[in-house]
Write a protein that holds these residues in place. Structure first.
Motif, mmCIF file in Angstrom:
data_model
loop_
_atom_site.group_PDB
_atom_site.id
_atom_site.type_symbol
_atom_site.label_atom_id
_atom_site.label_comp_id
_atom_site.label_asym_id
_atom_site.label_seq_id
_atom_site.Cartn_x
_atom_site.Cartn_y
_atom_site.Cartn_z
ATOM 1 N N THR A 33 0.839 -1.194 0.000
ATOM 2 C CA THR A 33 0.000 0.000 0.000
ATOM 3 C C THR A 33 0.880 1.252 0.000
ATOM 4 O O THR A 33 1.749 1.397 0.853
ATOM 5 C CB THR A 33 -0.921 0.015 1.238
ATOM 6 N N ASN A 52 -5.850 12.610 -2.291
ATOM 7 C CA ASN A 52 -6.309 11.259 -2.002
ATOM 8 C C ASN A 52 -5.151 10.269 -2.005
ATOM 9 O O ASN A 52 -4.184 10.433 -2.736
ATOM 10 C CB ASN A 52 -7.337 10.820 -3.052
ATOM 11 N N ARG A 53 -5.304 9.261 -1.190
ATOM 12 C CA ARG A 53 -4.322 8.196 -1.122
ATOM 13 C C ARG A 53 -4.551 7.229 -2.283
ATOM 14 O O ARG A 53 -5.673 6.937 -2.645
ATOM 15 C CB ARG A 53 -4.489 7.461 0.197
ATOM 16 N N ARG A 91 -4.924 3.718 -4.061
ATOM 17 C CA ARG A 91 -5.544 2.506 -3.539
ATOM 18 C C ARG A 91 -4.541 1.377 -3.355
ATOM 19 O O ARG A 91 -3.593 1.242 -4.128
ATOM 20 C CB ARG A 91 -6.633 2.035 -4.491
ATOM 21 N N THR A 106 -5.835 -5.236 -4.255
ATOM 22 C CA THR A 106 -6.815 -6.116 -3.637
ATOM 23 C C THR A 106 -6.203 -7.497 -3.414
ATOM 24 O O THR A 106 -5.132 -7.811 -3.940
ATOM 25 C CB THR A 106 -8.061 -6.251 -4.523
#
Length: 119
Positions: free
Chosen positions: A62, A70-71, A73, A76
């Motif tokens: 991450t 914004n960070r 993503r 997944t």
């Protein structure tokens, strides 16, 4: 006197030609390359074994939060699994024998043994 800034990379981070070829010519995916480097860095250098789990790998993959905005993503679980399966299929990473029995992700890479520099 002018000094040139430089960065000396540790020997265990050097990749051989086969590893570079698989990562950047065969797989061509930045997540697979980042995952392989994480596994190499977190493995035992003498045995090549890395003990981890998917949650820890996702946390390490991450990107950090920026000061503003914004960070980015995090990958997944399915993306990390697919990248790991690709690394296993190409022969860069092997699974350990006791993965399911202990609920851990045991991975093996080629051991990184280097001769000590003469002092």
């Amino acid at each position: 006197m002018e000094r040139i800034a430089g960065l000396r990379t540790p020997d265990f981070l050097w990749l051989n030609m086969q590893e570079l070829n698989v990562l950047y010519n065969v797989l061509r995916h930045p997540l697979a390359a980042a995952l392989y480097m994480l596994i190499v860095i977190h493995s035992d250098f003498s045995s090549g074994e890395c003990l981890s789990n998917y949650a820890r790998l996702i946390e390490l993959l991450t990107p950090p939060a920026p000061d503003r905005g914004n960070r980015m993503r995090a990958p997944t679980l399915s993306q990390v699994r697919r990248a790991l399966d690709d690394l296993i299929a190409c022969g860069l990473v092997r699974r350990g024998l006791k993965n399911l029995e202990q609920g851990q992700l045991r991975l093996k890479v080629t051991p990184r043994k280097f001769p000590k520099e003469p002092s």
